[in-house]
Design a protein around this motif. Sequence first.
Motif, PDB file in Angstrom:
ATOM      1  N   ALA A 311       0.812  -1.217   0.000  1.00 35.11           N
ATOM      2  CA  ALA A 311       0.000   0.000   0.000  1.00 35.11           C
ATOM      3  C   ALA A 311       0.844   1.265   0.000  1.00 35.11           C
ATOM      4  CB  ALA A 311      -0.933   0.006   1.205  1.00 35.11           C
ATOM      5  N   GLN A 312       2.123   1.166   0.341  1.00 36.18           N
ATOM      6  CA  GLN A 312       2.999   2.339   0.424  1.00 36.18           C
ATOM      7  C   GLN A 312       3.808   2.554  -0.846  1.00 36.18           C
ATOM      8  OE1 GLN A 312       5.043   0.932   4.056  1.00 36.18           O
ATOM      9  NE2 GLN A 312       4.283   2.776   5.052  1.00 36.18           N
ATOM     10  N   ARG A 313       3.743   1.645  -1.775  1.00 38.38           N
ATOM     11  CA  ARG A 313       4.561   1.744  -2.983  1.00 38.38           C
ATOM     12  C   ARG A 313       3.952   2.706  -3.995  1.00 38.38           C
ATOM     13  NH1 ARG A 313       5.429  -4.827  -3.621  1.00 38.38           N
ATOM     14  NH2 ARG A 313       6.455  -5.095  -1.579  1.00 38.38           N
ATOM     15  N   ARG A 314       4.812   3.308  -4.786  1.00 37.44           N
ATOM     16  CA  ARG A 314       4.344   4.180  -5.855  1.00 37.44           C
ATOM     17  C   ARG A 314       4.041   3.315  -7.074  1.00 37.44           C
ATOM     18  NH1 ARG A 314       6.884   9.889  -8.102  1.00 37.44           N
ATOM     19  NH2 ARG A 314       5.910   9.776 -10.165  1.00 37.44           N
ATOM     20  N   PRO A 315       2.782   3.146  -7.459  1.00 34.14           N
ATOM     21  CA  PRO A 315       2.432   2.161  -8.488  1.00 34.14           C
ATOM     22  C   PRO A 315       2.862   2.525  -9.894  1.00 34.14           C
ATOM     23  CG  PRO A 315       0.491   3.396  -7.838  1.00 34.14           C
ATOM     24  CD  PRO A 315       1.579   3.798  -6.890  1.00 34.14           C
ATOM     25  N   ASP A 316       3.227   3.795 -10.134  1.00 37.59           N
ATOM     26  CA  ASP A 316       3.588   4.205 -11.490  1.00 37.59           C
ATOM     27  C   ASP A 316       5.096   4.264 -11.684  1.00 37.59           C
ATOM     28  OD1 ASP A 316       4.100   6.397  -9.873  1.00 37.59           O
ATOM     29  OD2 ASP A 316       3.621   7.849 -11.448  1.00 37.59           O
ATOM     30  N   LEU A 317       5.873   3.678 -10.780  1.00 36.98           N
ATOM     31  CA  LEU A 317       7.327   3.757 -10.829  1.00 36.98           C
ATOM     32  C   LEU A 317       7.900   2.380 -11.117  1.00 36.98           C
ATOM     33  CD1 LEU A 317       9.848   5.538 -10.349  1.00 36.98           C
ATOM     34  CD2 LEU A 317       9.688   4.944  -7.920  1.00 36.98           C
ATOM     35  N   ALA A 318       8.752   2.290 -12.137  1.00 37.03           N
ATOM     36  CA  ALA A 318       9.261   0.979 -12.540  1.00 37.03           C
ATOM     37  C   ALA A 318      10.634   1.117 -13.192  1.00 37.03           C
ATOM     38  CB  ALA A 318       8.291   0.295 -13.507  1.00 37.03           C
ATOM     39  N   ALA A 319      11.322  -0.005 -13.245  1.00 33.69           N
ATOM     40  CA  ALA A 319      12.597  -0.061 -13.945  1.00 33.69           C
ATOM     41  C   ALA A 319      12.365  -0.232 -15.434  1.00 33.69           C
ATOM     42  CB  ALA A 319      13.431  -1.225 -13.413  1.00 33.69           C
ATOM     43  N   ILE A 324      14.829   4.761 -15.479  1.00 34.09           N
ATOM     44  CA  ILE A 324      13.667   4.599 -14.623  1.00 34.09           C
ATOM     45  C   ILE A 324      12.476   5.227 -15.327  1.00 34.09           C
ATOM     46  CG2 ILE A 324      12.644   5.160 -12.386  1.00 34.09           C
ATOM     47  CD1 ILE A 324      14.985   3.181 -12.270  1.00 34.09           C
ATOM     48  N   VAL A 325      11.341   4.531 -15.344  1.00 32.65           N
ATOM     49  CA  VAL A 325      10.157   5.051 -16.027  1.00 32.65           C
ATOM     50  C   VAL A 325       9.064   5.357 -15.007  1.00 32.65           C
ATOM     51  CG1 VAL A 325      10.729   3.833 -18.151  1.00 32.65           C
ATOM     52  CG2 VAL A 325       9.195   2.752 -16.503  1.00 32.65           C
ATOM     53  N   PHE A 326       8.219   6.302 -15.375  1.00 35.12           N
ATOM     54  CA  PHE A 326       7.139   6.738 -14.492  1.00 35.12           C
ATOM     55  C   PHE A 326       6.011   7.291 -15.357  1.00 35.12           C
ATOM     56  CE2 PHE A 326      10.012  10.243 -15.220  1.00 35.12           C
ATOM     57  CZ  PHE A 326       9.170  11.316 -15.499  1.00 35.12           C
ATOM     58  N   ASP A 327       4.834   7.394 -14.771  1.00 32.18           N
ATOM     59  CA  ASP A 327       3.710   8.074 -15.414  1.00 32.18           C
ATOM     60  C   ASP A 327       3.380   9.316 -14.604  1.00 32.18           C
ATOM     61  OD1 ASP A 327       3.332   6.467 -17.590  1.00 32.18           O
ATOM     62  OD2 ASP A 327       1.865   5.168 -16.623  1.00 32.18           O
ATOM     63  N   GLY A 328       3.080  10.410 -15.307  1.00 32.15           N
ATOM     64  CA  GLY A 328       2.790  11.671 -14.636  1.00 32.15           C
ATOM     65  C   GLY A 328       1.750  12.457 -15.382  1.00 32.15           C
ATOM     66  N   GLY A 382       6.074  14.504 -12.916  1.00 32.76           N
ATOM     67  CA  GLY A 382       5.915  13.314 -12.087  1.00 32.76           C
ATOM     68  C   GLY A 382       7.208  12.611 -11.777  1.00 32.76           C
ATOM     69  N   VAL A 383       8.342  13.249 -12.039  1.00 34.34           N
ATOM     70  CA  VAL A 383       9.641  12.639 -11.708  1.00 34.34           C
ATOM     71  C   VAL A 383       9.672  12.279 -10.221  1.00 34.34           C
ATOM     72  CG1 VAL A 383      12.137  12.994 -11.634  1.00 34.34           C
ATOM     73  CG2 VAL A 383      10.800  13.973 -13.502  1.00 34.34           C
ATOM     74  N   PRO A 384      10.105  11.080  -9.864  1.00 27.76           N
ATOM     75  CA  PRO A 384      10.119  10.653  -8.461  1.00 27.76           C
ATOM     76  C   PRO A 384      11.337  11.203  -7.710  1.00 27.76           C
ATOM     77  CG  PRO A 384      10.933   8.872  -9.822  1.00 27.76           C
ATOM     78  CD  PRO A 384      10.497   9.970 -10.773  1.00 27.76           C
ATOM     79  N   TRP A 385      11.357  12.505  -7.506  1.00 32.72           N
ATOM     80  CA  TRP A 385      12.529  13.138  -6.901  1.00 32.72           C
ATOM     81  C   TRP A 385      12.834  12.591  -5.509  1.00 32.72           C
ATOM     82  CZ3 TRP A 385      15.236  15.312 -10.450  1.00 32.72           C
ATOM     83  CH2 TRP A 385      14.639  16.035 -11.492  1.00 32.72           C
ATOM     84  N   SER A 386      11.801  12.369  -4.696  1.00 32.26           N
ATOM     85  CA  SER A 386      12.062  11.901  -3.338  1.00 32.26           C
ATOM     86  C   SER A 386      12.629  10.489  -3.350  1.00 32.26           C
ATOM     87  CB  SER A 386      10.788  11.954  -2.498  1.00 32.26           C
ATOM     88  OG  SER A 386       9.770  11.134  -3.056  1.00 32.26           O
ATOM     89  N   TRP A 387      12.253   9.675  -4.343  1.00 38.08           N
ATOM     90  CA  TRP A 387      12.850   8.343  -4.461  1.00 38.08           C
ATOM     91  C   TRP A 387      14.312   8.456  -4.892  1.00 38.08           C
ATOM     92  CZ3 TRP A 387      14.883   5.699  -8.728  1.00 38.08           C
ATOM     93  CH2 TRP A 387      15.180   4.351  -8.498  1.00 38.08           C
ATOM     94  N   GLU A 388      14.609   9.344  -5.803  1.00 32.89           N
ATOM     95  CA  GLU A 388      15.969   9.506  -6.310  1.00 32.89           C
ATOM     96  C   GLU A 388      16.898  10.095  -5.262  1.00 32.89           C
ATOM     97  OE1 GLU A 388      19.053   9.888  -9.473  1.00 32.89           O
ATOM     98  OE2 GLU A 388      17.457   8.518  -8.913  1.00 32.89           O
ATOM     99  N   TYR A 389      16.446  11.124  -4.544  1.00 30.76           N
ATOM    100  CA  TYR A 389      17.355  11.864  -3.664  1.00 30.76           C
ATOM    101  C   TYR A 389      17.008  11.742  -2.185  1.00 30.76           C
ATOM    102  CZ  TYR A 389      19.020  13.994  -7.979  1.00 30.76           C
ATOM    103  OH  TYR A 389      19.554  14.196  -9.222  1.00 30.76           O
ATOM    104  N   GLY A 390      15.981  11.006  -1.824  1.00 34.34           N
ATOM    105  CA  GLY A 390      15.657  10.824  -0.428  1.00 34.34           C
ATOM    106  C   GLY A 390      15.191  12.104   0.220  1.00 34.34           C
ATOM    107  N   GLU A 391      15.712  12.404   1.392  1.00 35.39           N
ATOM    108  CA  GLU A 391      15.238  13.537   2.183  1.00 35.39           C
ATOM    109  C   GLU A 391      15.958  14.847   1.885  1.00 35.39           C
ATOM    110  OE1 GLU A 391      15.559  12.368   6.230  1.00 35.39           O
ATOM    111  OE2 GLU A 391      13.943  10.881   6.108  1.00 35.39           O
ATOM    112  N   MET A 392      16.784  14.876   0.831  1.00 40.74           N
ATOM    113  CA  MET A 392      17.492  16.101   0.498  1.00 40.74           C
ATOM    114  C   MET A 392      16.522  17.233   0.260  1.00 40.74           C
ATOM    115  SD  MET A 392      20.140  16.806  -2.659  1.00 40.74           S
ATOM    116  CE  MET A 392      18.871  16.788  -3.911  1.00 40.74           C
ATOM    117  N   SER A 393      16.831  18.408   0.791  1.00 43.76           N
ATOM    118  CA  SER A 393      15.995  19.585   0.581  1.00 43.76           C
ATOM    119  C   SER A 393      16.097  20.024  -0.872  1.00 43.76           C
ATOM    120  CB  SER A 393      16.448  20.727   1.505  1.00 43.76           C
ATOM    121  OG  SER A 393      15.711  21.897   1.246  1.00 43.76           O
TER     122      SER A 393
END
Length: 395
Positions: A311-319, A324-328, A382-393
């Motif tokens: 339930a916590q996973r981002r469903p539009d994020l894949a290898a 890395i591909v995503f839908d936005g 829709g780029v998954p910035w938080s996945w790529e860089y974590g908690e970076m401001s």
Amino acid sequence: MARWNTLALLCALAGCAPTVRMPPSAPPTPSSSPTPDIEAADARVRAAVASGELEGLALAFIEDGQVKTVRSYGQRNAAGQPLQTETVMYGASLTKAVFAYTVMQLVDEGRIDLDTSIARYLDRPLPDHPRDPRSGPWPDLRDDPRWKDLTPRILLTHRSGFANFAFLEPDGKLRFHFDPGSRYAYSGEGLILLQFVLEKGLGLDLGSEMQRRVFDRFDMRNTSMMWRPDFAANLADGITEDRQWLPHDERSKVRAAGSMDTTIEDFARFAAGFMRGEGLSARSRAEMVRAQWPITTATQFPTLQPELAPAQRRPDLAAGLGVIVFDGPQGRGFFKGGHDDATGNTWVCVERRRACVVLLANDVKAEALFPGLVRQLLGETGVPWSWEYGEMSMR
């Protein structure tokens, strides 16, 4: 999600690559394709350089498969020499995407199959190959037959089961942390293994192949998989988070995981050509940016972190393959980052518009600017910035 897990298990056992069923994105609207605000992005970077928070960055904007803008800012070294659009910069893990493009040309030619075991291409079992500092510690796998389950697709989608690199293991030995193909975990070692298969199994010289198939094709005159002495005339050093300048690493061996030097002008040409579909069959081009396998972790690093609850996973994020591909909001997109202690790079594209932003920085702190710059040039993607860089401001 339970249904997906069942399919994933069956496919992993069978050695296939299932289609990831991403939820459909909303139909693009006129507001989804904003006019790029190049001057606002330019002002943002200039202000960061003027304030001293950023030392150097180069950017390119591609629309409809054509390079529209290439610019550079700041300095390339501690001496204050200017960073220019033809300055040679470290490509870091952008190399992986270019390597995947090269592999897909070999697929088009029938020289390698994405779903065939790597054992098929080697003259003897992988662990019987001697330990070689130019490739990998393959004898470490002698007591684990799962190496035979590895395929080019599994390696290009970071599902090898390896740590990022064997030297990061407590004992420095290569091992499987999970069954090959069963989940995503970023691994440069997996790309190095595929390079080994191409070189030892097919008799190819990867540096020469990438030069001919990619760099020459797109007139990337200042790009190479190894150090060239002529790069020294206009070369970027890098600066770390604690503001220490590090000299450019003169890489003496070809490494599929990240040895490429390039310039913003050169990489922009590659990015534009890729968006036009040059050099690959339509099928292979589409396969690179197809959702190959779901990504199930909160961030990319650390690589072997536990998977999130479904339930916590981002469903539009894949290898994808090398990306890395995503839908936005604008439909399907893809990206690839590149990072080390003194480098921050990203390549972000929106498929429908054949549009991309390329950012190369010889200052790792530049990564905090990437989301804002991409937004100004491409709009909301829709780029998954938080996945790529974590908690970076990020701004």
